[in-house]
Design an enzyme around this catalytic site. Sequence first.
Site, PDB file in Angstrom:
ATOM      1  CE  LYS A 167      -2.840  57.509  54.220  1.00 37.44           C
ATOM      2  NZ  LYS A 167      -2.078  58.690  55.106  1.00 37.44           N
ATOM      3  CE1 TYR A 194      -9.138  56.835  39.118  1.00 35.11           C
ATOM      4  CE2 TYR A 194      -9.721  57.063  36.967  1.00 35.11           C
ATOM      5  CZ  TYR A 194      -9.517  57.557  38.044  1.00 35.11           C
ATOM      6  OH  TYR A 194      -8.965  58.939  38.161  1.00 35.11           O
ATOM      7  CG  ASP A 196      -0.152  61.397  53.749  1.00 35.43           C
ATOM      8  OD1 ASP A 196       0.788  60.470  53.391  1.00 35.43           O
ATOM      9  OD2 ASP A 196      -0.720  61.457  54.939  1.00 35.43           O
ATOM     10  CG  ASP A 228      -4.341  66.577  37.247  1.00 36.27           C
ATOM     11  OD1 ASP A 228      -4.173  65.805  36.217  1.00 36.27           O
ATOM     12  OD2 ASP A 228      -5.483  67.170  37.123  1.00 36.27           O
ATOM     13  CG  ASP A 246      -6.804  61.119  38.205  1.00 33.76           C
ATOM     14  OD1 ASP A 246      -6.433  61.625  37.038  1.00 33.76           O
ATOM     15  OD2 ASP A 246      -7.774  61.696  39.139  1.00 33.76           O
TER      16      ASP A 246
HETATM   17  C1  IPM Z   1      -7.038  61.515  33.549  1.00 32.12           C
HETATM   18  C2  IPM Z   1      -8.436  61.946  33.671  1.00 32.12           C
HETATM   19  C3  IPM Z   1      -9.413  60.731  33.546  1.00 32.12           C
HETATM   20  C4  IPM Z   1      -8.961  60.019  34.930  1.00 32.12           C
HETATM   21  C5  IPM Z   1     -10.847  61.173  33.659  1.00 32.12           C
HETATM   22  C6  IPM Z   1     -11.345  61.932  32.393  1.00 32.12           C
HETATM   23  C7  IPM Z   1     -11.452  59.803  33.657  1.00 32.12           C
HETATM   24  O1  IPM Z   1      -8.711  62.646  34.712  1.00 32.12           O
HETATM   25  O2  IPM Z   1      -6.665  61.038  32.306  1.00 32.12           O
HETATM   26  O3  IPM Z   1      -6.269  61.689  34.359  1.00 32.12           O
HETATM   27  O4  IPM Z   1      -9.415  60.111  35.872  1.00 32.12           O
HETATM   28  O5  IPM Z   1      -7.909  59.048  34.369  1.00 32.12           O
HETATM   29 MG    MG Z   2      -6.567  62.993  35.771  1.00 32.36          MG
END
Ligand code: IPM
Ligand code: MG
Length: 356
Positions: free
Chosen positions: A189, A143, A221, A249, A245
């Site tokens: 990885k 990032y 993975d 999710d 990230d």
């Molecule tokens: C998160 C989001 C952020 C990230 C975005 C909105 C920049 O997806 O907080 O997970 O990628 O970190």
């Molecule tokens: Mg995110």
Amino acid sequence: MSKNYNISVIKGDGIGVEIVDEAIKVLKTIEDKFDIKFNFKDYLMGGCAIDATGNPLPDETISGVLNSDACLFGAIGGPKWDKNPRELRPESGLLRFRKEMGVFANLRPAVVYDELIDASSLKPEIIKGVDIMVVRELIGGIYFGEPKGKTQDKGWNTMVYTVEEIERITHVAFKLAMKRDKRICSIDKANVLDVSQLWRDTVEKIATQYPEVELSHMYVDNAAMQLIANPKQFDVMLTGNIFGDILSDEASMLSGSIGLLPSASTGLKTAVYEPIHGSAPDITGLGIANPIATISSASMMLRYSLNEEKAADAIDTAVKKALKDGYRTKDLAQFDAKEVVSTSQMGDIISKIINN
Ligand code: IPM
Ligand code: MG
């Protein structure tokens, strides 16, 4: 005399405003009940800040949050700003904000509530009892790595970690594991990436300081697959920025609704507490957003930044009771709802339970 805390508040864009209002409502209930006083102060970030000041992260927000005891944050972003150049996007403000606050450790719990076991797309026997903590490095890796850039025919980013960056996030993960089930799976990885080999070597070195904690390693993975196949094998998942990230999710979906899960970002300066979901422009203003992730983020704030364990427990218990009693916002309406309630009704219900 009651204890006083200065809380910086960034509602942000979209449903951010509605859900943070409910968390503040719940915190005000906590004030009365626990003899605590919060001084809330609003700051701008994201699209609303671009509209008001031309800058997704005004200096005033940085200094205001730095001078507060903790920051409660909603969400940012929306289609209105998606076509802006990168530095004028809400997301750029958020990334710079994380860097300014030095919040290198992002804690994202993925917990499955028994009451909502059917809300997940996975079978109940696979997810019952899941209690995972994703520890994501938040201010390094691809990032932020240099060089990065884009020309007409080429784009590039750099995944870079220093030993120091890996060490400090690893300590956070091990300390958390000591308070939990004492198991860490570090995700990398290392079969392909040099930076991941350094990550693995460094985590192993730090692990010798925590002999009680069982450490394992997994390629990202495979981890993505194992999270779906057998999520109960995980306690703490330690990982870098981009893998975290993605995996957080994925882990959030074990619980069925992204509207339930809070997060904490801590590190060098002021800690930031926010739901893991985004600003949901499609449902903004309809009064149907689930405020629970944000209310639970307020609970994490009480627990981790303010050491108000009892108040945090009161919120967590009230959230569970509201779900147990069958109150559901629209996102969870089809799962054993006794009553479908609005965003603000959910805040009222949780406050009322705390008061009882
Ligand atoms: C998160 C989001 C952020 C990230 C975005 C909105 C920049 O997806 O907080 O997970 O990628 O970190
Ligand atoms: Mg995110």
